[in-house]
Design an enzyme around this catalytic site. Structure first.
Site, PDB file in Angstrom:
ATOM      1  CD  GLU A 182      -3.039  -1.045   2.217  1.00 38.67           C
ATOM      2  OE1 GLU A 182      -2.745  -0.464   3.284  1.00 38.67           O
ATOM      3  OE2 GLU A 182      -4.145  -1.574   2.027  1.00 38.67           O
ATOM      4  CD  GLU A 251      -5.047  -5.666   2.824  1.00 39.41           C
ATOM      5  OE1 GLU A 251      -5.801  -4.790   3.329  1.00 39.41           O
ATOM      6  OE2 GLU A 251      -3.835  -5.751   3.080  1.00 39.41           O
TER       7      GLU A 251
END
Length: 823
Positions: A182, A251
């Site tokens: 991320e 995710e």
């Protein structure tokens, strides 16, 4: 659907990439993962090995497989494995090789997210704090010291995995590996150095030659040949920034994490299923649930700061490993349907039709047949869709799946799975809490609070991370000489301390002055209390306590912890204020508390039974208890305590803080509406209640004989209400639409009674408070279900007129069988 071509083939267990030109309508086989000679869609779930125990792993993995997953995803946690530089720990629940082999033994694949930055609401994002204290280091940028350490750890993990032949290229289960995490979300402030760092990550990872692809999530400029992936509540609209790369979702947030002072977040089964179905409708290849099992933040692994000890995450398998129904079952049904269509999804040509008003149809077609998705993203209005001469009703915010493009076999808004209501049961091995006999001992703070004795000193205030985070606790101590002729001297003096959003306890001349802490997301606050100083020497001692270190954001690693200052004495005379800044005084520092250093939680001596104190700060308590009978998960109720840490037989259960009451506002008494985009503020519960009173005690922590519970009470509390209980299904509410089969289970126990049964239109109320609807089958549903189910662990009944008789319901009424069973 804008889509591109990518060939991913496994030849001799090695994944190679063959890239062809872009096209609008393409064959799915050119974007599918091919593993062991078979084109696959990947359905994965995240399980973090340190948030459970090795004894739990086989059951968690089996339930994941039974739930329709073919892959397990896990992070590798750098700070857990290298707590001190070049000193490694891969024992117990940190034995990730054992975890990976357990997954392999179950016949599942693995996605290995090495990171080594993981976020994960994990302390310091997974980085060891000693890393911060290397001179000249800067995290997650082109800094030689950082890159050397990151490469060293990543190489260590890869070499360990290679040695055990666990990569798919070696015949093992690992089909993908991840580097970084991320970074694209927070990259902008790092400038050009951030882009250079990302490119370095790619080259470093590729140099390790693992024989399977590397991925980066949330990284639009992922360097070749790494694959970009998506994280979020929804990824159906996501398209990789680079053409010719597959659409992967690393995710899918099944719920949300919980913080001290925050309510319980909940994401409905209908919405999670909607997100998954839309993702595969729009060309998805790989989807991973974060989390499939969340688990528990044992010890000091919770980050944030202010992340709770529970990391349940509203996942399909709850914190204790039980089925969270209906989420587990509703998603299992979806997985089975999608896998039944796997060939057409991975080989078929794709055609999209937009009907307007957020309604669309997608057809996957091969020479052998076709499969369809009908999607209605409208948040309020059901849609009637005309398709190939037939009409279909698609409820708002749902996807219907028709494997043969004729018959709907699954709709994300129609739950045909039971709802399980768990209950806590008292410890049948002994009568608690009265049977628990407590002993206690004080935490000795006099040498710090009264005498100011430290281990090191400096003429400045230090960041608490200088301690390498070996403890939550750090004493800041200094002395100041005052007399009545000092300009600051007055009858109205205060001490003012700049804190960092975690906990401080202040003492002056050994007298407790007060404590303060802020709420989740607040990183700075001011503590100010009136104080009476003595003429002459005065001892100021401040205990700083962390509650997990920052784990996310640009430059999160340099967010200050402890007491950054200034620390000031303020004297007021009328309208005049005189400030004496102590920040540059000589400060002494002492890491940790005596009880932690001396491992009081494992010590059998120096405890006393007389005059048991309550609501006393800095106090240790101990009792013995018998393990609850049976095999159900065990929890300890810590209601009545303040804040501290709990141990069972020397194993840390994590931080507790039952005195932290959640916010009053934000919860609704109405049932959660699954329609419309989910975020972490939607569908909250537990307003105005203790944030967490139940703490998981794995059965592997306990013995069959007497067990010890030790509590360190930092704030002051009363242990008299503490008790152990087990978690089990108390009520099971079956649910099935017409022509579906209702399956009911008490999950290891017998169904003792049927409290409610209805076949007709949807009953009013929710599980535990049903009321019969307006139209019912003519046969006695209650008697039918009782005869079929009572005395059995599981039972199945078709929801049909043939079983329950015809109804007076109109043709437009969707009939359901709803049952409430007592376990």
């Amino acid at each position: 659907m804008a889509s591109q071509k990518l060939n991913l083939f496994v030849l001799l267990s090695v994944i190679f990439f063959f890239v062809s030109a872009c096209a609008y309508d393409v064959s799915r086989d050119e974007r599918a993962l091919t593993i062991d000679g078979k084109r696959r869609i990947i359905m994965s779930g995240s399980i973090h090995y340190p948030r459970s125990t090795p004894e739990m792993w086989p059951d968690l993995i089996k339930k994941s497989k039974d739930g329709g997953l073919n892959t397990i995803e896990t992070y590798i946690f750098w700070n857990a494995h290298e707590p001190l530089r070049r000193q490694y720990d891969f024992s117990g629940n940190l034995d990730f090789i054992r975890f990976l082999k357990t997954v392999q033994d179950a016949g599942l694949y693995v996605i290995l997210r090495i990171g080594p930055y993981v976020c994960a609401e994990w302390n310091y994002g997974g980085f060891p704090v000693w890393l911060h204290n290397i001179p000249g280091i800067e995290f997650r940028t082109t800094n030689t010291a950082f890159m050397n350490e990151m490469q060293n750890f990543t190489t260590l993990i890869v070499d360990m995995v290679k040695q055990e032949k666990l990569f798919a290229s070696q015949g093992g289960p690992i089909i993908l590996a991840q580097i970084e995490n991320e970074y694209g979300n927070i990259m902008a402030p790092y400038g050009d150095a951030g882009k250079a760092y990302v490119d370095w990550c790619g080259k470093m990872a590729e140099s390790l030659d693992i024989g399977v692809p590397w991925i980066m999530c949330q990284q639009p400029d992922t360097p070749e040949p790494l694959i970009q992936t998506c994280n979020g509540f929804y990824c159906d609209d996501y398209e990789p920034a680079k053409p010719n790369t597959p659409k992967m979702w690393t995710e899918n947030w099944t719920g949300w994490f919980k913080n001290w002072g925050g309510q319980d977040p909940h994401r409905t089964a209908e919405d999670v299923a909607f997100a998954v179905a839309r993702f595969f409708q729009t060309g998805g290849t790989l989807q991973n649930y974060y989390m499939y099992h969340g688990g528990t933040n044992f010890g000091r692994i919770a980050g944030g700061p202010y992340i709770t000890t529970t990391y349940d995450y509203d996942a399909p398998l709850d914190e204790y490993g039980n089925f969270a129904q209906p989420k587990y079952g509703h998603l299992k049904e979806l997985h089975n349907v999608l896998f039944s269509m796997e060939k057409v999804l991975t080989h078929g040509n794709v055609t999209n039709t937009d009907f307007g008003n957020s309604v669309s149809a997608t057809v996957y077609q091969t020479d052998e047949g076709s499969s369809c998705f009908f999607s209605n993203a409208n948040t309020t209005t059901d849609a009637t869709l005309s398709f190939q001469g037939s009409e279909y009703i698609v409820p708002a915010w749902s996807v219907s799946i028709l494997p043969d493009c004729k018959t709907e076999v699954y709709n994300t808004a129609k739950v045909n799975t039971q709802t399980s209501v768990t209950v806590k049961k008292s410890n049948e091995a002994e009568s608690e809490p009265t049977s628990l006999k407590w002993v206690w001992r004080p935490e000795n703070i006099d040498d710090a609070a009264v005498q100011g004795k430290g281990e090191i000193s400096a003429s400045q205030l230090v960041d608490q991370k200088v301690t390498n985070d070996v403890s939550d606790y750090l004493w800041y101590m200094t002395s100041v000489n005052l007399d009545k002729n000092d300009p600051i001297w007055s009858e109205n003096m205060t001490i003012r301390i700049n804190g960092t959003g975690q906990v401080i306890h202040a003492y002056v001349n050994g007298e407790y002055l007060g404590s303060q802490w802020a709420t989740y997301g607040i990183f700075n606050y001011v503590f100010e209390k009136k104080v009476k100083f003595n003429p002459g020497q005065n001892q100021i001692s401040i205990l700083s306590a962390t509650v997990g270190l920052q784990n996310y954001g640009s430059f999160f690693d340099v967010v200050q912890n402890g007491l950054p200052g200034p620390i000031e004495i303020i004297g007021r005379k009328g309208d005049e204020s005189i400030i004496k800044d102590l920040s540059s005084h000589k400060w002494s520092y002492k890491v940790d508390l005596h009880g932690f250093e001396n491992k009081v939680f494992m010590d059998s001596s120096k405890w006393q039974a007389e005059n048991l104190p309550t609501n006393r700060m800095m106090t240790w308590y101990k009792t013995t208890f018998k393990a609850p009978l049976g095999k159900d998960p065990v929890v300890v109720n810590l209601q009545g305590l303040g804040k501290g840490v709990a141990w069972v037989n020397g194993q840390s259960l994590g931080r507790y803080w039952p005195s932290y009451i959640t916010e009053e506002d934000g919860c609704s008494v109405e049932a959660c509406d699954y329609r419309g985009s989910y975020d972490s503020t939607k569908c909250l519960s537990n307003c105005g209640q203790p944030t967490q009173i139940w703490y998981h005690v794995p059965r592997s922590f306990m013995s069959d004989d007497d067990n010890e519970l030790v509590l360190f009470e930092e704030f002051g509390g009363n242990p008299s209400l503490v008790n152990f209980q087990t978690v089990r299904v108390g009520t099971a509410c079956g649910n099935a639409y017409e022509n579906k089969t209702m399956e009911l289970s008490c999950e290891g126990r017998l169904i003792s009674d049927i409290k409610f049964a209805s076949y007709g239109d949807a009953p009013e109320g929710t599980c535990g408070s049903f009321a019969t609807g307006s139209c019912q089958g003519k046969n006695d549903a209650l008697s039918i279900v009782r005869n079929a189910c009572v005395g059995k662990e599981t039972c199945s009944i078709p929801a049909s007129d043939e079983v329950f008789g015809s109804t007076t319901c109109g043709k437009d009424v969707s009939k359901k069988l709803v049952v409430e069973a007592i376990c």
